[in-house]
Design an enzyme around this catalytic site. Structure first.
Site, PDB file in Angstrom:
ATOM      1  N   GLY A 134     -21.471  63.695   6.609  1.00  0.00           N
ATOM      2  CA  GLY A 134     -20.989  63.254   7.916  1.00  0.00           C
ATOM      3  C   GLY A 134     -22.090  62.917   8.905  1.00  0.00           C
ATOM      4  N   GLY A 136     -24.212  60.482   8.733  1.00  0.00           N
ATOM      5  CA  GLY A 136     -24.352  59.032   8.913  1.00  0.00           C
ATOM      6  C   GLY A 136     -25.245  58.352   7.880  1.00  0.00           C
ATOM      7  N   LYS A 137     -25.514  59.014   6.765  1.00  0.00           N
ATOM      8  CA  LYS A 137     -26.373  58.408   5.724  1.00  0.00           C
ATOM      9  C   LYS A 137     -25.771  57.084   5.234  1.00  0.00           C
ATOM     10  CE  LYS A 137     -25.793  61.868   2.927  1.00  0.00           C
ATOM     11  NZ  LYS A 137     -24.854  62.677   3.721  1.00  0.00           N
ATOM     12  N   GLY A 138     -24.490  57.149   4.885  1.00  0.00           N
ATOM     13  CA  GLY A 138     -23.818  55.966   4.353  1.00  0.00           C
ATOM     14  C   GLY A 138     -23.817  54.828   5.369  1.00  0.00           C
ATOM     15  N   ARG A 164     -12.373  57.884  -2.538  1.00  0.00           N
ATOM     16  CA  ARG A 164     -11.677  57.798  -1.242  1.00  0.00           C
ATOM     17  C   ARG A 164     -10.968  56.458  -1.196  1.00  0.00           C
ATOM     18  NH1 ARG A 164     -17.131  59.608   1.753  1.00  0.00           N
ATOM     19  NH2 ARG A 164     -17.022  61.829   1.290  1.00  0.00           N
ATOM     20  N   ARG A 257     -14.067  60.877  10.625  1.00  0.00           N
ATOM     21  CA  ARG A 257     -14.063  59.978   9.459  1.00  0.00           C
ATOM     22  C   ARG A 257     -12.707  60.035   8.742  1.00  0.00           C
ATOM     23  NH1 ARG A 257     -18.738  60.710   5.060  1.00  0.00           N
ATOM     24  NH2 ARG A 257     -17.409  62.429   4.374  1.00  0.00           N
ATOM     25  N   ARG A 268     -17.924  71.495   3.416  1.00  0.00           N
ATOM     26  CA  ARG A 268     -19.048  70.617   3.758  1.00  0.00           C
ATOM     27  C   ARG A 268     -19.836  71.164   4.952  1.00  0.00           C
ATOM     28  NH1 ARG A 268     -18.543  65.194   1.436  1.00  0.00           N
ATOM     29  NH2 ARG A 268     -17.147  65.539  -0.304  1.00  0.00           N
ATOM     30  N   ASN A 291     -30.067  61.394  13.803  1.00  0.00           N
ATOM     31  CA  ASN A 291     -29.090  60.327  14.037  1.00  0.00           C
ATOM     32  C   ASN A 291     -28.205  60.703  15.218  1.00  0.00           C
ATOM     33  OD1 ASN A 291     -27.433  58.120  13.867  1.00  0.00           O
ATOM     34  ND2 ASN A 291     -26.294  58.838  12.080  1.00  0.00           N
ATOM     35  N   ASP A 292     -28.752  60.435  16.425  1.00  0.00           N
ATOM     36  CA  ASP A 292     -27.969  60.662  17.644  1.00  0.00           C
ATOM     37  C   ASP A 292     -27.317  59.329  17.985  1.00  0.00           C
ATOM     38  OD1 ASP A 292     -26.926  61.429  20.025  1.00  0.00           O
ATOM     39  OD2 ASP A 292     -28.764  62.260  20.858  1.00  0.00           O
TER      40      ASP A 292
HETATM   41  N1  LIG Z   1     -27.960  65.120  -6.330  1.00  0.00           N
HETATM   42  C1  LIG Z   1     -27.171  64.084  -6.044  1.00  0.00           C
HETATM   43  N2  LIG Z   1     -26.458  64.071  -4.928  1.00  0.00           N
HETATM   44  C2  LIG Z   1     -25.695  62.988  -4.678  1.00  0.00           C
HETATM   45  C3  LIG Z   1     -25.629  61.885  -5.542  1.00  0.00           C
HETATM   46  N3  LIG Z   1     -24.795  60.973  -5.003  1.00  0.00           N
HETATM   47  C4  LIG Z   1     -24.363  61.476  -3.855  1.00  0.00           C
HETATM   48  N4  LIG Z   1     -24.898  62.705  -3.635  1.00  0.00           N
HETATM   49  C5  LIG Z   1     -24.730  63.607  -2.488  1.00  0.00           C
HETATM   50  O1  LIG Z   1     -23.507  64.270  -2.598  1.00  0.00           O
HETATM   51  C6  LIG Z   1     -23.059  64.632  -1.297  1.00  0.00           C
HETATM   52  C7  LIG Z   1     -21.602  64.289  -1.155  1.00  0.00           C
HETATM   53  O2  LIG Z   1     -21.429  62.907  -1.167  1.00  0.00           O
HETATM   54  P1  LIG Z   1     -20.006  62.269  -0.858  1.00  0.00           P
HETATM   55  O3  LIG Z   1     -18.974  62.940  -1.696  1.00  0.00           O
HETATM   56  O4  LIG Z   1     -20.121  60.805  -0.967  1.00  0.00           O
HETATM   57  O5  LIG Z   1     -19.708  62.745   0.628  1.00  0.00           O
HETATM   58  P2  LIG Z   1     -20.396  62.442   2.045  1.00  0.00           P
HETATM   59  O6  LIG Z   1     -21.809  62.890   2.017  1.00  0.00           O
HETATM   60  O7  LIG Z   1     -19.561  63.250   2.962  1.00  0.00           O
HETATM   61  O8  LIG Z   1     -20.253  60.975   2.299  1.00  0.00           O
HETATM   62  C8  LIG Z   1     -23.986  63.916  -0.344  1.00  0.00           C
HETATM   63  O9  LIG Z   1     -24.927  64.860   0.144  1.00  0.00           O
HETATM   64  C9  LIG Z   1     -24.670  62.886  -1.165  1.00  0.00           C
HETATM   65  O10 LIG Z   1     -25.964  62.615  -0.679  1.00  0.00           O
HETATM   66  C10 LIG Z   1     -26.420  61.930  -6.724  1.00  0.00           C
HETATM   67  O11 LIG Z   1     -26.464  61.020  -7.529  1.00  0.00           O
HETATM   68  N5  LIG Z   1     -27.163  63.046  -6.921  1.00  0.00           N
HETATM   69  N1  LIG Z   2     -24.997  57.842  15.257  1.00  0.00           N
HETATM   70  C1  LIG Z   2     -23.679  57.985  15.104  1.00  0.00           C
HETATM   71  N2  LIG Z   2     -22.915  58.254  16.171  1.00  0.00           N
HETATM   72  C2  LIG Z   2     -21.569  58.414  16.034  1.00  0.00           C
HETATM   73  N3  LIG Z   2     -20.898  58.311  14.863  1.00  0.00           N
HETATM   74  C3  LIG Z   2     -21.625  58.041  13.770  1.00  0.00           C
HETATM   75  C4  LIG Z   2     -23.041  57.862  13.817  1.00  0.00           C
HETATM   76  N4  LIG Z   2     -23.482  57.607  12.554  1.00  0.00           N
HETATM   77  C5  LIG Z   2     -22.396  57.628  11.766  1.00  0.00           C
HETATM   78  N5  LIG Z   2     -21.285  57.873  12.471  1.00  0.00           N
HETATM   79  C6  LIG Z   2     -19.894  58.044  11.963  1.00  0.00           C
HETATM   80  O1  LIG Z   2     -19.838  59.345  11.383  1.00  0.00           O
HETATM   81  C7  LIG Z   2     -19.004  59.338  10.232  1.00  0.00           C
HETATM   82  C8  LIG Z   2     -19.805  59.846   9.030  1.00  0.00           C
HETATM   83  O2  LIG Z   2     -20.779  58.881   8.675  1.00  0.00           O
HETATM   84  P1  LIG Z   2     -21.148  58.588   7.159  1.00  0.00           P
HETATM   85  O3  LIG Z   2     -22.071  57.436   7.147  1.00  0.00           O
HETATM   86  O4  LIG Z   2     -19.899  58.494   6.337  1.00  0.00           O
HETATM   87  O5  LIG Z   2     -21.920  59.952   6.777  1.00  0.00           O
HETATM   88  P2  LIG Z   2     -22.524  60.485   5.422  1.00  0.00           P
HETATM   89  O6  LIG Z   2     -22.672  59.310   4.497  1.00  0.00           O
HETATM   90  O7  LIG Z   2     -23.818  61.081   5.803  1.00  0.00           O
HETATM   91  O8  LIG Z   2     -21.548  61.498   4.915  1.00  0.00           O
HETATM   92  C9  LIG Z   2     -18.514  57.915  10.043  1.00  0.00           C
HETATM   93  O9  LIG Z   2     -17.203  57.819  10.556  1.00  0.00           O
HETATM   94  C10 LIG Z   2     -19.493  57.085  10.861  1.00  0.00           C
HETATM   95  O10 LIG Z   2     -18.900  55.923  11.376  1.00  0.00           O
END
Ligand SMILES: Nc1nc2c(ncn2[C@@H]2O[C@H](COP(=O)(O)OP(=O)(O)O)[C@@H](O)[C@H]2O)c(=O)[nH]1
Ligand SMILES: Nc1ncnc2c1ncn2[C@@H]1O[C@H](COP(=O)(O)OP(=O)(O)O)[C@@H](O)[C@H]1O
Length: 365
Positions: A134, A136-138, A164, A257, A268, A291-292
């Site tokens: 959560g 904001g990596k994605g 999802r 999200r 989480r 990530n502010d």
């Molecule tokens: N070790 C490892 N972690 C992963 C991989 N792919 C995704 N993750 C991590 O798994 C965690 C959960 O990912 P996800 O289910 O997509 O949920 P989100 O982080 O909430 O978007 C995150 O911390 C990702 O960085 C992978 O190939 N290897």
């Molecule tokens: N800097 C930010 N400020 C506010 N909301 C953000 C920011 N970066 C990401 N978000 C939102 O936060 C939620 C989680 O981001 P997401 O990219 O899915 O996180 P992650 O991949 O780390 O789990 C999404 O709904 C996204 O739009």
């Protein structure tokens, strides 16, 4: 001072041989054209013992159907360049004394060599991005991929979690069964894997290779355990940890999200505390990004990756396509000569490449 290429090449009818001297050993590569499918055999001459050894060959082997040249990179590996094939497929390493080779020799009790695919490029280290769920990596990665589609490629991980609503198999993840991923992991197909939030996630060697084969810089979104594994592997990467401005804001984003159940959110958030703690592990992450404000964080990420805003996206390869042969070695740099350009322009184009990173190919031999 530079070192002249010590390889030599002998071409007899239907058979080409290259020999490379490393220490007391001479590695002879023979390629036979007798059948339509050419194959390479490797023999090792031990100068001290005056004996020939045919080693056990591991890893995904190149077909090496065209002529090739070879040079030792160091005491541990030999670089092989196959001439006349697309550049991204032409670089291979034969590991002869890496830690992996040593370990395999001990296990098997025989001489072992390992093929691994070479990747060309300077400053193209893969980028590992970690951070709590959560944060904001994605979102950050999606922006980068949108702005620089030909520079970056996403390493599509495998996971046992369910997709999802908007996730597409093969784009966001390879959604897979527990038994299948376990089998693939045991067969050495994964660079790293980890149990995260109750599911298995892993990066296959193929996922990274398919990005680097396109000449792109690979981005990995993996958890802290995965980052640790990659740190310990032979993949040289840049490690970035993304932090939230506060725990409350992280929780808010995760809820907003709307992709997880309350139970999953709680899990989480618990894991987020541990991940934030581990982000300070000495020597693990090269950079911490807060990530502010999203735009500010994105600009900082671009700065870390040396992306100049005015430059825009370009499809520049660090080396142009063509036929290359090895000229010499200066320290860890290999000097290549473009044969194509020489013929076309009357001038030789020289390129310097660094053997950037290697994979220890899965043992199939
Ligand atoms: N070790 C490892 N972690 C992963 C991989 N792919 C995704 N993750 C991590 O798994 C965690 C959960 O990912 P996800 O289910 O997509 O949920 P989100 O982080 O909430 O978007 C995150 O911390 C990702 O960085 C992978 O190939 N290897
Ligand atoms: N800097 C930010 N400020 C506010 N909301 C953000 C920011 N970066 C990401 N978000 C939102 O936060 C939620 C989680 O981001 P997401 O990219 O899915 O996180 P992650 O991949 O780390 O789990 C999404 O709904 C996204 O739009």
């Amino acid at each position: 001072m530079g070192e002249e290429a010590v390889e030599f090449r002998v071409e007899t009818k239907g058979c080409q041989q290259n020999a490379v001297v490393v220490g007391d050993k001479t590695y002879v590569f023979s390629r036979s054209d007798d059948d339509s499918k050419s194959s390479v055999t490797i023999k090792i001459l031990d100068k001290q013992a005056q004996t020939w050894v045919v080693p056990t060959v591991l890893g995904k082997q190149p077909s090496l159907s065209k002529s090739m040249s070879a040079i030792p990179v160091n005491d541990e590996k030999i670089l092989i360049v196959e001439n006349g094939v697309p550049l991204i497929h032409s670089f291979w390493f034969l590991e002869i004394d890496t830690p992996f080779v040593k370990e395999q020799q001990k296990i098997k009790g025989v001489e072992v060599v390992v093929w691994s695919k070479g990747v060309v490029g300077v400053g193209q280290k893969p980028v590992v991005i970690s951070g709590p769920s959560g944060v904001g990596k994605g979102t950050l990665i999606a922006k980068l991929m949108k702005d620089y589609p030909s520079k970056f490629g996403f390493s599509v991980s495998h996971t046992t979690r369910s997709p999802r609503e908007k996730e597409i198999d093969g784009i966001h993840y390879h959604f897979t069964e527990q038994s299948k991923i376990e089998k693939d992991i045991s067969e050495g197909k994964f660079l790293e894997f980890a149990h995260v939030h109750g599911n298995v996630y892993g990066t296959s060697i193929e996922a990274v290779e398919s990005v680097t084969d396109e000449g792109k810089r690979c981005i990995l979104d993996i958890d802290v355990q995965g980052a640790r594994s990659v740190r310990a592997s032979s993949l040289e990467a840049i490690f970035i940890f993304v932090c939230p401005p506060s725990f409350e804001e992280l929780e808010k984003r995760l809820r907003a999200r709307g992709t997880e159940t309350e139970e999953q959110i709680q899990k989480r958030l618990r894991n987020a505390r541990a991940e934030l703690d581990q982000s300070n592990s000495p020597g693990l992450f090269d950079h911490l990004l807060v990530n502010d404000d999203l735009e500010t964080c994105y600009e900082n990420l671009k700065k870390l990756l040396s992306l100049d805003d005015d430059e825009g996206d370009s499809n520049e390869l660090s080396i142009k396509e063509g036929n290359y042969s090895i000229v010499s070695k200066v320290n860890s740099k290999i000097l290549l000569q473009s044969e194509t350009n020489e013929a076309a322009n009357g001038t030789a184009s020289m390129y310097v490449i660094f053997p950037l990173f290697l994979y220890e190919g899965p043992a199939i031999g």
